[in-house]
Scaffold this active site. Structure first.
Site, mmCIF file in Angstrom:
data_model
loop_
_atom_site.group_PDB
_atom_site.id
_atom_site.type_symbol
_atom_site.label_atom_id
_atom_site.label_comp_id
_atom_site.label_asym_id
_atom_site.label_seq_id
_atom_site.Cartn_x
_atom_site.Cartn_y
_atom_site.Cartn_z
ATOM 1 N N TYR A 28 0.727 -1.219 -0.092
ATOM 2 C CA TYR A 28 -0.096 -0.097 -0.036
ATOM 3 C C TYR A 28 0.740 1.194 0.000
ATOM 4 C CZ TYR A 28 -4.075 2.997 1.269
ATOM 5 O OH TYR A 28 -5.066 3.907 1.156
ATOM 6 N N GLU A 30 2.220 6.467 -7.162
ATOM 7 C CA GLU A 30 1.266 7.108 -7.685
ATOM 8 C C GLU A 30 1.514 8.657 -7.555
ATOM 9 O OE1 GLU A 30 -2.694 5.804 -6.182
ATOM 10 O OE2 GLU A 30 -1.936 3.672 -6.371
#
Length: 248
Positions: free
Chosen positions: A170, A177
Site C-alpha cells: 500500500y 502514484e
C-alpha cells in the site's frame, strides 16, 4: 480500499490490502457465481501476464528502467476491466458499496489513462514501475482470493497474503502514484493539458494542473485512515482464523 467483493465484500483498501467484511447476506445465485469465478480467473491470469512481462523485460534488458513499455497494453486493458466491478455492485451481484468501489476503481483508471497514458514524459519514470509492481502483486493476490472464496476453498496462504502484504504494498503503491502525478505536473502546465480557459461560450474554466495538485492533497487524509483500518482488519481476521484453528 471475509467474503470477496467481486464475489462478496466491500473494497475498503484502494486495492492494496484488507477490506471490511460485508454484512451477512444471501450470496449470488449459481449463474452469477459462475460468472464471477470466470471474471476473477481471467483477471488473475491477466495480472499474471503483466507480472511475467515485467520479469521477462527485466531479464532481457538487465535493468528495471522503462519496464512500463513492456506491459503498457495489458496494464491498460486489465486495469480498465476493473470497471466491471462497479457494475457488479450496481446490479447487486456483490454486496459492495457502489460509491466506494467506483471511487477506488476510477482512481486507478484515472492514473492509468489521465496521467500515465496522457503525459508520455512520465512513462519512463521509476515511480511508474513502483505503483505497477504494487498493483500487480496486489491484484494477483486479490483476484485469487476472490476466486477461491467463491469456490469455498480459500488456502490460508492466500488469505494471509491478502491481509499482510498490504503493509508494504500500500505505501509502495501510493508513493509511486504520488511521485508519478508530481512528475507529470510541469508537463501538464506547459502543454495546458485538459485545461479550459476563459473566455468561452460556456463561461467555464478548468485547470488540470490545479486539479492534479488537489488529487495529491486528497491522499493526505485518506491514506492514514485506510491504512490503519486495514491493520485493524488484519488483526481481526487473522486472529479469528488462529482462534478457529485452536478450537478445531
Amino acid at each position: 480500499m471475509a467474503a470477496p467483493r467481486s464475489g462478496g465484500a466491500s473494497r475498503a483498501d484502494n486495492g492494496y490490502g484488507s477490506q471490511q467484511p460485508a454484512r451477512r447476506r444471501k450470496g449470488p445465485g449459481a449463474l452469477a457465481t459462475a460468472y464471477l469465478v470466470i471474471y476473477n480467473v481471467v483477471m488473475t491470469a491477466g495480472w499474471l501476464v503483466i507480472a511475467v512481462g515485467l520479469v521477462r523485460s527485466y531479464l532481457t534488458k538487465g535493468s528495471y528502467h522503462s519496464l512500463y513499455y513492456a506491459i503498457e497494453k495489458p496494464l491498460k486493458f486489465f486495469q480498465t476491466g476493473a470497471l466491471l466491478e462497479i457494475l457488479h455492485c450496481a446490479f447487486g451481484i456483490v454486496p459492495s458499496s457502489v460509491v466506494l468501489t467506483a471511487f477506488q476503481v476510477m482512481s486507478r483508471v484515472f492514473l492509468t489513462w489521465a496521467v500515465t497514458h496522457s503525459v508520455k514524459e512520465v512513462q519512463n519514470e521509476d515511480s511508474v514501475l513502483l505503483f505497477v509492481v504494487a498493483w500487480t502483486i496486489t491484484e494477483i493476490i486479490r483476484y485469487s482470493f476472490y476466486t477461491f472464496s467463491l469456490l469455498n476453498h480459500l488456502p490460508y496462504l492466500i488469505k494471509w497474503a491478502r491481509y499482510t502484504l498490504f503493509i508494504v504494498l500500500y505505501p509502495m503503491g501510493v508513493s509511486g502514484e504520488l511521485l508519478t502525478i508530481y512528475a507529470a505536473l510541469p508537463f501538464v502546465r506547459q502543454a495546458g493539458l485538459y485545461s479550459i480557459s476563459l473566455p468561452n461560450k460556456y463561461n467555464f474554466s478548468f485547470d488540470y494542473y490545479t486539479f492534479l495538485i488537489l488529487v495529491m492533497i486528497s491522499y493526505i487524509p485518506i491514506f492514514p485512515q485506510l491504512y490503519f483500518h486495514m491493520l485493524h482488519q488484519r488483526r481481526k481476521i487473522l486472529s479469528h482464523n488462529e482462534e478457529h484453528k485452536k478450537s478445531e
